[in-house]
Design a protein around this motif. Structure first.
Motif, PDB file in Angstrom:
ATOM      1  N   MET A 146       2.647 -10.077  -9.061  1.00 23.01           N
ATOM      2  CA  MET A 146       1.242 -10.200  -8.673  1.00 23.01           C
ATOM      3  C   MET A 146       1.118 -10.726  -7.243  1.00 23.01           C
ATOM      4  N   GLY A 147       1.975 -11.648  -6.856  1.00 20.21           N
ATOM      5  CA  GLY A 147       1.946 -12.154  -5.486  1.00 20.21           C
ATOM      6  C   GLY A 147       2.239 -11.070  -4.463  1.00 20.21           C
ATOM      7  N   LEU A 148       3.251 -10.251  -4.729  1.00 22.11           N
ATOM      8  CA  LEU A 148       3.590  -9.171  -3.805  1.00 22.11           C
ATOM      9  C   LEU A 148       2.535  -8.072  -3.820  1.00 22.11           C
ATOM     10  N   ALA A 149       1.936  -7.810  -4.969  1.00 28.48           N
ATOM     11  CA  ALA A 149       0.841  -6.836  -5.036  1.00 28.48           C
ATOM     12  C   ALA A 149      -0.329  -7.307  -4.178  1.00 28.48           C
ATOM     13  N   ALA A 150      -0.617  -8.604  -4.200  1.00 25.55           N
ATOM     14  CA  ALA A 150      -1.694  -9.154  -3.379  1.00 25.55           C
ATOM     15  C   ALA A 150      -1.387  -9.002  -1.890  1.00 25.55           C
ATOM     16  N   VAL A 151      -0.133  -9.210  -1.512  1.00 29.60           N
ATOM     17  CA  VAL A 151       0.270  -9.037  -0.112  1.00 29.60           C
ATOM     18  C   VAL A 151       0.080  -7.583   0.312  1.00 29.60           C
ATOM     19  N   LEU A 152       0.545  -6.644  -0.507  1.00 33.04           N
ATOM     20  CA  LEU A 152       0.408  -5.220  -0.182  1.00 33.04           C
ATOM     21  C   LEU A 152      -1.066  -4.835  -0.093  1.00 33.04           C
ATOM     22  N   ALA A 188       0.637   2.042  -8.314  1.00 35.67           N
ATOM     23  CA  ALA A 188      -0.111   2.966  -9.163  1.00 35.67           C
ATOM     24  C   ALA A 188      -1.196   2.290  -9.989  1.00 35.67           C
ATOM     25  N   GLU A 189      -1.004   1.010 -10.307  1.00 32.59           N
ATOM     26  CA  GLU A 189      -1.909   0.381 -11.270  1.00 32.59           C
ATOM     27  C   GLU A 189      -2.637  -0.866 -10.776  1.00 32.59           C
ATOM     28  N   ILE A 190      -2.090  -1.582  -9.784  1.00 32.40           N
ATOM     29  CA  ILE A 190      -2.663  -2.874  -9.404  1.00 32.40           C
ATOM     30  C   ILE A 190      -3.366  -2.832  -8.058  1.00 32.40           C
ATOM     31  N   VAL A 191      -2.712  -2.297  -7.044  1.00 39.36           N
ATOM     32  CA  VAL A 191      -3.202  -2.378  -5.666  1.00 39.36           C
ATOM     33  C   VAL A 191      -4.365  -1.407  -5.457  1.00 39.36           C
ATOM     34  N   GLY A 192      -5.548  -1.961  -5.196  1.00 36.14           N
ATOM     35  CA  GLY A 192      -6.766  -1.165  -5.055  1.00 36.14           C
ATOM     36  C   GLY A 192      -6.688  -0.029  -4.044  1.00 36.14           C
TER      37      GLY A 192
END
Length: 192
Positions: free
Chosen positions: A33-39, A81-85
């Motif tokens: 989740m932390g890396l998804a937020a960064v991306l 595919a699923e998290i990053v808007g």
């Protein structure tokens, strides 16, 4: 190739890039989740800069570099595919690792991956770590061979070992610059 951040060997960000794939249970989810937020934050601020730098209006499709280590489900794929808007609606599974991909060593090889057919789509290719670049460059070559237009690569972390060559002096110069999400490496300054 646009790195979001440096990932220095034995330091925090490099550790997080390892743990998001290799930790277990809640700890693994925490790092993902932390890396998804960064991306997400990076692409929201800078994807338009990347497409402008590539002289394309936008990226039609987003995909990720698949694992060549035998990992059946890659967490980077799930994040994009699923998290990053900014990537979710455009994500497509395009690349498949060739059976001999793991044996190809450090050389860039268009035989490392195969890609679904493309008809001029501009592709944003995401990878987690750039060490030698052979996986991302091989994936880019496979996408181009399948008919992609522009292929731009974004990596979560540019892995560096400060004990190698003159890397320490480059890292020291990077540390002198104050971090801001608004500063764009492609525009050489802040947005605005």
């Amino acid at each position: 190739m646009v790195p979001i951040s440096l990932a220095l060997k034995r330091e925090q960000y490099a550790n997080e890039l390892w743990r998001y794939k290799n930790a277990q249970g809640p700890q693994q989810q925490y790092f993902r989740m932390g890396l998804a937020a960064v991306l997400w934050r990076f692409l929201a601020a800078h994807e338009a800069c990347i497409s402008a730098s590539c002289a394309v209006p936008h990226f039609d499709t987003v995909t990720t570099v698949p694992s060549t280590s035998g990992r059946s489900a890659h967490p980077l794929r799930d994040m994009a595919a699923e998290i990053v808007g900014p990537t979710r609606a455009r994500y497509r599974d395009l690349l498949t690792a060739a059976p001999e991909a793991a044996t190809l060593g450090r050389a860039v090889s268009p035989a490392r991956y195969t890609s679904a057919g493309l008809w001029g789509d501009n592709i944003l290719l995401i990878d987690d770590t750039w060490t030698t670049g052979n996986h991302a460059q091989s994936a880019s070559a496979a996408l181009k061979a399948a008919g992609a237009g522009c292929v731009a690569i974004v990596v979560l972390g540019r892995h560096l070992n400060v004990d190698y060559g003159d890397t320490a002096s480059h890292v020291e110069q990077a540390r002198l610059r104050r971090f801001s999400w608004d500063v764009c490496v492609l525009r050489r300054g802040a947005h605005g």
